[in-house]
Design a protein around this motif. Sequence first.
Motif, PDB file in Angstrom:
ATOM      1  N   ALA A   1       0.853  -1.182   0.000  1.00  0.00           N
ATOM      2  CA  ALA A   1       0.000   0.000   0.000  1.00  0.00           C
ATOM      3  C   ALA A   1       0.888   1.231   0.000  1.00  0.00           C
ATOM      4  CB  ALA A   1      -0.894  -0.011   1.231  1.00  0.00           C
ATOM      5  N   TYR A   2       0.700   2.088  -0.972  1.00  0.00           N
ATOM      6  CA  TYR A   2       1.528   3.282  -1.089  1.00  0.00           C
ATOM      7  C   TYR A   2       0.919   4.449  -0.329  1.00  0.00           C
ATOM      8  CZ  TYR A   2       3.881   0.662  -4.757  1.00  0.00           C
ATOM      9  OH  TYR A   2       4.574  -0.301  -5.456  1.00  0.00           O
ATOM     10  N   HIS A   3       1.759   5.386   0.057  1.00  0.00           N
ATOM     11  CA  HIS A   3       1.331   6.550   0.824  1.00  0.00           C
ATOM     12  C   HIS A   3       0.330   7.371   0.003  1.00  0.00           C
ATOM     13  CE1 HIS A   3       1.562  10.265   3.161  1.00  0.00           C
ATOM     14  NE2 HIS A   3       2.181   9.588   4.099  1.00  0.00           N
TER      15      HIS A   3
ATOM     16  N   GLU B   1       3.361   1.179  -9.896  1.00  0.00           N
ATOM     17  CA  GLU B   1       2.309   0.166  -9.921  1.00  0.00           C
ATOM     18  C   GLU B   1       2.365  -0.644 -11.206  1.00  0.00           C
ATOM     19  OE1 GLU B   1      -1.181   2.095  -7.073  1.00  0.00           O
ATOM     20  OE2 GLU B   1      -1.289   2.374  -9.258  1.00  0.00           O
ATOM     21  N   ALA B   2       2.777  -0.010 -12.303  1.00  0.00           N
ATOM     22  CA  ALA B   2       2.873  -0.712 -13.580  1.00  0.00           C
ATOM     23  C   ALA B   2       4.052  -1.684 -13.587  1.00  0.00           C
ATOM     24  CB  ALA B   2       3.024   0.299 -14.715  1.00  0.00           C
ATOM     25  N   VAL B   3       5.146  -1.267 -12.973  1.00  0.00           N
ATOM     26  CA  VAL B   3       6.345  -2.114 -12.891  1.00  0.00           C
ATOM     27  C   VAL B   3       6.790  -2.126 -11.435  1.00  0.00           C
ATOM     28  CG1 VAL B   3       8.662  -2.564 -13.775  1.00  0.00           C
ATOM     29  CG2 VAL B   3       6.974  -1.402 -15.230  1.00  0.00           C
TER      30      VAL B   3
ATOM     31  N   SER C   1      10.167  11.729  10.462  1.00  0.00           N
ATOM     32  CA  SER C   1      10.059  11.085   9.150  1.00  0.00           C
ATOM     33  C   SER C   1      10.569   9.646   9.161  1.00  0.00           C
ATOM     34  CB  SER C   1      10.785  11.903   8.073  1.00  0.00           C
ATOM     35  OG  SER C   1      12.157  12.035   8.354  1.00  0.00           O
ATOM     36  N   THR C   2      11.461   9.301  10.092  1.00  0.00           N
ATOM     37  CA  THR C   2      11.895   7.901  10.163  1.00  0.00           C
ATOM     38  C   THR C   2      10.746   7.001  10.606  1.00  0.00           C
ATOM     39  OG1 THR C   2      12.687   7.993  12.461  1.00  0.00           O
ATOM     40  CG2 THR C   2      14.264   8.577  10.739  1.00  0.00           C
ATOM     41  N   VAL C   3       9.818   7.564  11.389  1.00  0.00           N
ATOM     42  CA  VAL C   3       8.646   6.809  11.829  1.00  0.00           C
ATOM     43  C   VAL C   3       7.543   6.868  10.779  1.00  0.00           C
ATOM     44  CG1 VAL C   3       6.876   6.614  13.618  1.00  0.00           C
ATOM     45  CG2 VAL C   3       9.214   7.259  14.239  1.00  0.00           C
ATOM     46  N   GLN C   4       7.253   8.072  10.289  1.00  0.00           N
ATOM     47  CA  GLN C   4       6.176   8.250   9.308  1.00  0.00           C
ATOM     48  C   GLN C   4       6.411   7.428   8.051  1.00  0.00           C
ATOM     49  OE1 GLN C   4       6.166  12.462   8.667  1.00  0.00           O
ATOM     50  NE2 GLN C   4       4.833  12.895  10.406  1.00  0.00           N
ATOM     51  N   HIS C   5       7.681   7.293   7.649  1.00  0.00           N
ATOM     52  CA  HIS C   5       8.008   6.623   6.395  1.00  0.00           C
ATOM     53  C   HIS C   5       8.888   5.388   6.622  1.00  0.00           C
ATOM     54  CE1 HIS C   5       5.982   9.940   4.646  1.00  0.00           C
ATOM     55  NE2 HIS C   5       6.862  10.810   5.108  1.00  0.00           N
ATOM     56  N   ALA C   6       8.580   4.695   7.716  1.00  0.00           N
ATOM     57  CA  ALA C   6       9.334   3.478   8.043  1.00  0.00           C
ATOM     58  C   ALA C   6       9.246   2.448   6.925  1.00  0.00           C
ATOM     59  CB  ALA C   6       8.818   2.879   9.351  1.00  0.00           C
ATOM     60  N   ASP C   7       8.135   2.435   6.191  1.00  0.00           N
ATOM     61  CA  ASP C   7       7.947   1.488   5.088  1.00  0.00           C
ATOM     62  C   ASP C   7       8.104   2.173   3.736  1.00  0.00           C
ATOM     63  OD1 ASP C   7       7.391  -0.649   6.838  1.00  0.00           O
ATOM     64  OD2 ASP C   7       5.313   0.006   7.023  1.00  0.00           O
ATOM     65  N   ALA C   8       8.949   3.183   3.681  1.00  0.00           N
ATOM     66  CA  ALA C   8       9.098   3.985   2.472  1.00  0.00           C
ATOM     67  C   ALA C   8       9.532   3.141   1.273  1.00  0.00           C
ATOM     68  CB  ALA C   8      10.133   5.096   2.699  1.00  0.00           C
ATOM     69  N   VAL C   9       9.159   3.619   0.097  1.00  0.00           N
ATOM     70  CA  VAL C   9       9.588   2.995  -1.152  1.00  0.00           C
ATOM     71  C   VAL C   9      11.107   3.147  -1.284  1.00  0.00           C
ATOM     72  CG1 VAL C   9       9.347   3.057  -3.667  1.00  0.00           C
ATOM     73  CG2 VAL C   9       7.365   3.523  -2.213  1.00  0.00           C
TER      74      VAL C   9
ATOM     75  N   PHE D   1       9.479   9.802  -3.421  1.00  0.00           N
ATOM     76  CA  PHE D   1      10.200   8.831  -2.604  1.00  0.00           C
ATOM     77  C   PHE D   1      11.692   8.893  -2.924  1.00  0.00           C
ATOM     78  CE2 PHE D   1       8.388   6.580  -6.305  1.00  0.00           C
ATOM     79  CZ  PHE D   1       9.548   6.111  -6.917  1.00  0.00           C
ATOM     80  N   HIS D   2      12.488   8.147  -2.187  1.00  0.00           N
ATOM     81  CA  HIS D   2      13.947   8.186  -2.333  1.00  0.00           C
ATOM     82  C   HIS D   2      14.365   7.691  -3.721  1.00  0.00           C
ATOM     83  CE1 HIS D   2      18.013   8.401  -0.783  1.00  0.00           C
ATOM     84  NE2 HIS D   2      18.262   7.183  -1.207  1.00  0.00           N
ATOM     85  N   GLY D   3      15.155   8.500  -4.405  1.00  0.00           N
ATOM     86  CA  GLY D   3      15.643   8.115  -5.718  1.00  0.00           C
ATOM     87  C   GLY D   3      14.600   8.143  -6.808  1.00  0.00           C
ATOM     88  N   PHE D   4      13.518   8.887  -6.598  1.00  0.00           N
ATOM     89  CA  PHE D   4      12.412   8.916  -7.563  1.00  0.00           C
ATOM     90  C   PHE D   4      12.853   9.336  -8.953  1.00  0.00           C
ATOM     91  CE2 PHE D   4      12.768  13.200  -6.001  1.00  0.00           C
ATOM     92  CZ  PHE D   4      12.383  14.028  -7.046  1.00  0.00           C
ATOM     93  N   ASP D   5      13.799  10.268  -9.028  1.00  0.00           N
ATOM     94  CA  ASP D   5      14.219  10.798 -10.328  1.00  0.00           C
ATOM     95  C   ASP D   5      15.011   9.783 -11.137  1.00  0.00           C
ATOM     96  OD1 ASP D   5      16.004  11.524  -8.047  1.00  0.00           O
ATOM     97  OD2 ASP D   5      17.371  12.034  -9.672  1.00  0.00           O
ATOM     98  N   MET D   6      15.639   8.817 -10.447  1.00  0.00           N
ATOM     99  CA  MET D   6      16.342   7.749 -11.155  1.00  0.00           C
ATOM    100  C   MET D   6      15.398   6.604 -11.499  1.00  0.00           C
ATOM    101  SD  MET D   6      19.966   7.593  -9.103  1.00  0.00           S
ATOM    102  CE  MET D   6      20.653   6.400 -10.252  1.00  0.00           C
ATOM    103  N   MET D   7      14.448   6.326 -10.599  1.00  0.00           N
ATOM    104  CA  MET D   7      13.529   5.206 -10.806  1.00  0.00           C
ATOM    105  C   MET D   7      12.470   5.523 -11.868  1.00  0.00           C
ATOM    106  SD  MET D   7      14.598   2.879  -8.742  1.00  0.00           S
ATOM    107  CE  MET D   7      15.617   2.703  -7.283  1.00  0.00           C
ATOM    108  N   VAL D   8      12.013   6.778 -11.888  1.00  0.00           N
ATOM    109  CA  VAL D   8      10.972   7.191 -12.839  1.00  0.00           C
ATOM    110  C   VAL D   8      11.463   8.474 -13.519  1.00  0.00           C
ATOM    111  CG1 VAL D   8       8.497   7.545 -13.161  1.00  0.00           C
ATOM    112  CG2 VAL D   8       9.303   6.291 -11.149  1.00  0.00           C
ATOM    113  N   PRO D   9      12.473   8.363 -14.380  1.00  0.00           N
ATOM    114  CA  PRO D   9      13.151   9.556 -14.905  1.00  0.00           C
ATOM    115  C   PRO D   9      12.292  10.463 -15.768  1.00  0.00           C
ATOM    116  CG  PRO D   9      13.914   7.579 -16.035  1.00  0.00           C
ATOM    117  CD  PRO D   9      13.094   7.119 -14.883  1.00  0.00           C
ATOM    118  N   ASP D  10      11.237   9.911 -16.383  1.00  0.00           N
ATOM    119  CA  ASP D  10      10.424  10.723 -17.300  1.00  0.00           C
ATOM    120  C   ASP D  10       9.274  11.459 -16.614  1.00  0.00           C
ATOM    121  OD1 ASP D  10      12.003   9.982 -19.454  1.00  0.00           O
ATOM    122  OD2 ASP D  10      10.815   8.193 -19.844  1.00  0.00           O
TER     123      ASP D  10
END
Length: 323
Positions: free
Chosen positions: A2-4, A16-18, A204-212, A291-300
């Motif tokens: 489940a995403y934030h 969600e697609a990949v 934020s370490t608690v709020q996003h403990a299950d972060a992508v 999320f962390h590294g979003f620009d590398m994971m979803v560059p477009d």
Amino acid sequence: MAYHPNLDPELRAAIEAVPMPVTDLASMTLEQLQRMRAQANAIMAAAPRIETDVTVEDRHVPGPDGAPEVGVRIYRPAGDGRDRPGLYWIHGGGMVMGTPRIDDAMMIDYVERLGLVVVSVDYRLAPEHPHPAPVEDCYAGLAWTAKAAGELGIDPARLAVGGASAGGGLAAATVLLARDRGGPEVAFQLLICPMLDDRDATPSTVQHADAVVWNRDANRYGWRALLGDRVGGADVSPYAAPARAGDLSGLPPAFVDVGELEVFRDEDMDYALRLARAGVSTEFHLYPGAFHGFDMMVPDAALSRRAREARVAALRRAYGLQG
């Protein structure tokens, strides 16, 4: 998973697609970690070469006193050139993974767009090489880069230090070392979602403990690999965890960015605020729904493009470049 609910819609659709592979880094043995590194390195080695006129050269340069030589990967524009801007780059990987190759595309883009020379350091990784080995390797590589500026075609007055994630934390620590050791001179620091604080004690370490991508358990693993039983204790050096630094004055101008949905969000916001309060000219970006590294994971994605353009614009201003 489940995403934030605040996740950017474009980023959400992409993951969600990949769906991203789930790696339980926190429970990984050293043997499993080394195997994962080897697999990642093999994939990178087999990847198609990026079509570019940028020259890429691997070298070994003097390491810290009594330590092995340090690998560096040098990216230079085509043609002759002197007095170019320089970027000393430190890759990410949670202190436990990564090589300069993971950032080839980003570094080549910087070289092509800004005409700069990049030196990217291949520092030793934890847990085999705990603190201070990684940061001392980074400092040694910076010292060599400054000393070899003429040979590399770098203007020593326009030498920036940058990094992403663990590399961003090591970049901040290397800049602190350069200040406290009286050099080399650093003109600018580019800190992309930096890993700064071992104490695991921000909201934020608690709020996003299950972060992508990089969750709380993975973050704890990375810090424990670097610091062992000292993690979270009173005697951790600011050269290991720059958030521990009591005095941020006298540092070069800074750019700091981070995603809203990251474990690192609050430590990065706090560090940027403390830099500004210490009189350091600071630009800060908090990317909503990222999320962390979003620009590398979803560059477009539009948000990814915006983040990359902000970093390029910051470097352009720092170097005094037109356009």
